[in-house]
Design a protein around this motif. Structure first.
Motif: not given
Lengths: 334, 147, 129
Positions: B31, B38, C17-18, C20-21, C24-25
């Protein structure tokens, strides 16, 4: 020699292990057994251009070391049995092409080391040879390249995965000598319980190890307690647990004198090797280095060495095939 | 083996015996590293925008810069460490795509510049291009029919 | 430059950020839980991105999260589809074949070129840890 039961041979004149040699790579040199190996490399290329050439050089140098230590001239060595993990066993055949000893290239995946010891012993006790050379090698990088991913790919290794040992182990067997002696061999059947996960080789091979162990005890009438050390080749931490469990359900408690080369060669806590070591060289180096010295110093007197192999390749894995396992055992006694 | 009657029984037993991936830790690392990559992309986009470049051009520059950084880190033998730590966090951003092209190119150099580097470069990323491009062509054709 | 910093939209970065993160999660869970190989996850992501792009859904995520949606590989798929659709609008049927790759040409060419350069200069090394 004499056949015991279905799969075991008892030698009339047990061949002697005259000498052993082992060379390992950088990671193994950081491991708990480092002091037992003849040579620890600090460069996985060993000055060569490619992983494959490095592996060939490792087996070549290990073999010449074993011959030197035996005190036998290479002209007096009748046969060589060698194999490795790379396609068509190129490490062995390229590494040993200047050896000038009649050569049998053998493949039993990671069980190759004991396969070689078994065949060599039969040749000697059968009268076909006075001295025989057995060797295997594997290399983490060449194995990753062939079976998994490029080294620089940023992937995670699952906790069940094992770390291919970089190195080579070689043994010279002779008709006459003062031991340690190879007294019995138990050759394994192919056992496949349907494991498909190439990242869990220990689980794929453990049933084969159990099958060979059970057969060995049945054929020889021995109990596990007969041995000071029962040592499997490269089942790793998970495979070791499974083997203990499965032997228990068959009424054998092997917990106290059983271990695995893949567990011994790396320190799980600090070396990040997940389930432990694997590869032809795992059993080859641990036996040639650590176990052989233990035998010489009489710290152990009777050893049952069972090398385990996963008979798979990248094509069969892509095609969704299961992973057949095999395990060969030799009984080594003073 | 007689104590496991079926492969399925053995598989169930093995699954129980085998440790699972530390998924909470893996996800946490994925995360924040993924989010961070990003955000680096966003910084590049904003700089381009501040210089008055078009959105499309900014996007291309952003991709090229991130791919260049990933190639550099791969060449310096550092990307696999990041990948080992972050897992999908460095795989899913375009950095992972770049790494999957650069790493086999380096690995297969030993098999020559044409059939080694040239051909094997796409062993991991080739499928991404095949499926990505094919899907986009299908999308284009369907759009043409509906238009 | 101070102008640039004072113009930073912090909420934009937070969502970047959230999103994109979280993308990925999702991939991490797929890798850990389903034994999908990383290559398959990449293929899945680019395809899903291209399909969602084609359906016009992914655009909303891009507007919302910026690089948080375009940097992950779903964004690469979205870009391919977007390019194909725009080219069809401009040049008709043949645009379906030219648009996608044209829109992503920079990324593909950069990866190939840098890969080649890296193979000339760098050498793979063992992971000691």
């Amino acid at each position: 020699m004499q056949k015991l039961g279905k799969q075991t041979i008892k030698f009339d004149n047990p061949p002697t292990i005259t000498s052993t040699a082992s060379i390992v790579g950088p990671k193994e040199s950081d491991g708990p057994l480092a002091s037992y190996f003849d040579k620890c490399l600090d460069d996985e290329f060993w000055g060569e251009e490619t992983w494959e050439k490095a592996e060939s050089k490792i087996i070549k140098e290990t073999v010449s070391l074993a011959i030197n230590k035996s005190g036998i001239s290479s002209q007096n060595i009748d046969y060589c049995f060698a194999g490795d993990l790379l396609n068509q066993c190129i490490s062995s055949s390229f590494g040993l092409r200047e050896l000038n000893i009649p050569f049998f290239g053998i493949f039993g995946a990671c069980s190759t080391f004991v396969e070689g010891l078994s065949l060599g012993s039969v040749f000697i006790d059968g009268g076909a040879a006075q001295n025989v050379l057995c060797a295997t090698s594997s290399h983490f990088c060449s194995a990753e390249k062939q079976f998994r991913f490029p080294l620089e790919l940023g992937n995670q290794r699952p906790p069940t995965s094992q770390w291919t040992v970089t190195g080579s182990g070689a043994v010279v067997l002779s008709k006459s000598g003062n031991g340690p002696f190879i007294t019995h061999i138990t050759s394994g059947k192919i056992v496949d319980l349907g494991i498909k996960d190439a990242n869990n080789m220990g689980a794929a091979m453990a049933p084969a190890a159990v099958d060979t162990l059970l057969t060995h005890f049945q054929d020889t009438g021995r109990a596990p307690s007969y041995y000071d050390l029962i040592l499997t080749g490269d089942l790793g931490h998970i495979g070791k647990e499974i083997t203990i469990d499965m032997m228990k359900t068959h009424g054998y408690n092997i917990k106290s004198n059983y271990n695995d080369c893949g567990v011994l060669i790396f320190d799980k806590a600090t070396q990040d090797t997940h389930s432990g070591g694997s590869g032809c060289a795992c059993c080859g180096t641990v036996f040639s280095g650590y176990v052989f010295q233990q035998l010489q110093q009489k710290k152990v007197q009777k050893v049952l060495l069972i090398a385990t192999g996963a008979l798979t390749n990248s094509t069969s894995a892509q095609q969704g095939e299961t992973i057949p396992g095999i395990a060969h055992a030799v009984s080594i006694e003073l | 083996m007689d104590n496991f009657e079926t492969a399925k029984q053995y598989q169930t037993y093995v699954d129980k015996k085998s440790p699972n991936s530390p998924i909470v830790k893996d996800c946490f690392n994925a995360f924040w590293v993924g989010g961070l990559i990003c955000c680096i992309g966003q910084i590049i986009l904003d700089i381009c925008k501040a210089k008055g470049l078009s959105i499309d051009l900014s996007g291309t520059i952003c991709s090229v810069v991130l791919i260049g950084l990933s190639a550099l880190l791969t060449g310096l033998n550092l990307f696999n460490r990041i990948g080992k730590f972050a897992g999908a966090g460095s795989l899913i951003p375009i950095t992972g795509f770049a790494n999957s092209i650069v790493s086999p190119a380096m690995e297969y150099k030993s098999e020559g510049y044409v059939m080694g580097v040239g051909a094997k470069m796409f062993t991991v990323a080739g499928p991404v291009l095949v499926y990505g491009i094919s899907t986009s062509i299908l999308v284009g054709i369907i759009y043409f029919i509906l238009m | 430059m101070s102008d640039f910093f004072s113009n930073i939209d912090w909420m934009q970065y937070l969502w970047c950020f959230i999103v994109g993160g979280v993308l990925c999660i999702i991939a991490q869970i797929l890798i850990d839980k389903t034994k999908l190989t990383p290559a398959r996850v990449l293929v899945l992501y680019v395809t899903v991105g291209a399909v969602l792009g084609g359906l016009g859904i992914y655009k909303y995520l891009v507007d919302f999260a910026g690089a948080g949606a375009t940097v992950p590989l779903t964004g690469f798929g979205y870009n391919l589809s977007k390019g194909a659709i725009e080219a069809v609008k401009e040049t008709g049927f043949i645009g379906a074949f030219t648009g996608g790759v044209k829109a992503s040409a920079g990324g593909i060419a950069a990866a190939v070129f840098f890969g080649y350069i890296a193979s000339l200069i760098a050498k793979p090394k063992i992971k000691k840890q």
